[in-house]
Write an enzyme that holds these catalytic residues in place. Structure first.
Site, PDB file in Angstrom:
ATOM      1  N   SER A  60       0.798  -1.222   0.000  1.00 37.53           N
ATOM      2  CA  SER A  60       0.000   0.000   0.000  1.00 37.53           C
ATOM      3  C   SER A  60       0.833   1.275   0.000  1.00 37.53           C
ATOM      4  O   SER A  60       0.365   2.323  -0.460  1.00 37.53           O
ATOM      5  CB  SER A  60      -0.941   0.011   1.212  1.00 37.53           C
ATOM      6  OG  SER A  60      -0.219  -0.172   2.418  1.00 37.53           O
ATOM      7  N   HIS A 285      -0.153   6.348   6.359  1.00 39.27           N
ATOM      8  CA  HIS A 285       0.371   6.171   5.004  1.00 39.27           C
ATOM      9  C   HIS A 285       0.702   7.516   4.382  1.00 39.27           C
ATOM     10  O   HIS A 285       0.177   8.552   4.795  1.00 39.27           O
ATOM     11  CB  HIS A 285      -0.650   5.454   4.116  1.00 39.27           C
ATOM     12  CG  HIS A 285      -0.670   3.975   4.274  1.00 39.27           C
ATOM     13  ND1 HIS A 285      -1.113   3.359   5.420  1.00 39.27           N
ATOM     14  CD2 HIS A 285      -0.287   2.969   3.432  1.00 39.27           C
ATOM     15  CE1 HIS A 285      -1.025   2.043   5.278  1.00 39.27           C
ATOM     16  NE2 HIS A 285      -0.510   1.785   4.080  1.00 39.27           N
TER      17      HIS A 285
END
Length: 306
Positions: A60, A285
């Site tokens: 990811s 993230h």
């Protein structure tokens, strides 16, 4: 095209695992000195891969979940992730991004939903491969969830570190050491499929303050767990750097360029979103700025011969 997982002798596995364990324990190693000379055949210097085939593999941190525009809902893949930016900057004639959120090294050889085995995208004529993998192998998501849940037990202490060291050995260090041969197999498989490709192993960015400070409750970890988790991230990157060197691949440092822009910074200054993102990105993230910075790190590494 079907390929098996490359075999690895027990002596070689033991030696490499011992080297990683020693490095993570604090020994000073020069990773580049361990790289086999014969493995450098695919590194032809700056500009070699311009206008040729590029394949991006990864999890990811590569795919860019929630960053506009999402082009593959199953893998949470953005067209503004760092591989897409690198491909555009280098004007490659053929680009394949098969990165997928949640991927581990196992997904290099097996399908993940509708995403086929990532290694299938690598062909003999591929000139450039970037791979960013290993975070999910060590249990990245579960580590964050566990440490956040444990923080309330002792906000000024290190309940997360104590939890992962309850057996007398740091479980996260063990996870990193056990992931090294898995990443090694991935790199050797890439080399077997694309013997002339430049292979770049992309490290993970700086998620938490480099100085060890905290920012509870923005990031809900106990005070002394911030430096512990920072060190864990650095150990993961050290392992990736070592395994890249063993395989004649090049390591891309994304940690250094992102220092000072971690989850604890103000929304305007951070490139990594906290557990409740303020900009389009997955929790913990990179946001679009973070992906752009990682792209610049890859591009700079490509301009270097060694």
């Amino acid at each position: 095209m079907a390929y098996g997982i490359p075999s690895d002798g027990p002596v070689r596995r033991h030696r490499r695992r011992a080297t990683v364990a020693a490095a993570l324990g604090g020994c000073v190693l020069v990773a580049a000195s361990t790289a086999p000379a014969a493995a450098h055949g695919g590194d032809h210097g700056p500009g070699h891969d311009r206008g040729t085939g590029y394949v991006a593999l990864g999890d990811s941190y590569t795919s860019g979940p929630a960053i506009p525009t999402q082009v593959d809902a199953g893998c949470a893949r953005s067209d503004h992730n760092y591989p897409s930016l690198v491909a555009a900057a280098r004007h490659v004639s053929a680009f394949k991004d098969v990165s997928c959120a949640g991927a581990t090294t196992a997904e290099m050889w097996k399908a993940q939903g509708t995403n086929g085995p990532q290694l299938d995208a690598v062909q003999r004529g591929t000139d450039l491969v970037t791979v960013q993998i290993g975070g999910n192998d060590i249990g990245f998501s579960s580590i964050i969830g566990t440490c956040a849940a444990l923080s309330s037990k002792d906000l000024t202490g290190d309940p997360c570190r104590q939890y992962y060291n309850a057996s007398g050995t740091d479980q996260l260090v063990r996870n990193i050491v056990q992931t090294a041969p898995k990443v090694d197999k991935v790199l050797r498989a890439i080399r077997a499929r694309a013997p002339h490709a430049r292979i770049l192993v992309v490290g993970y960015p700086d998620l938490l303050p480099d100085d060890g400070s905290g920012c509870y409750p923005t990031v809900p970890f106990a005070a002394k767990d911030f430096p512990y988790l920072r060190d864990t991230g650095e150990r993961l990157n050290l392992m990736l750097r070592l395994v890249a060197a063993w395989n004649g691949a090049r390591y891309v440092d994304t940690y250094g360029p992102t220092v000072g822009h971690d989850m604890c910074k103000a929304p305007a200054d951070r490139w990594i979103e906290p557990l409740q993102p303020a900009s389009p990105a997955a929790p913990a993230h990179p946001n679009a700025k973070g992906e752009a910075v990682m792209a610049q790190a890859v591009l700079k590494r490509l301009e270097r011969r060694y």
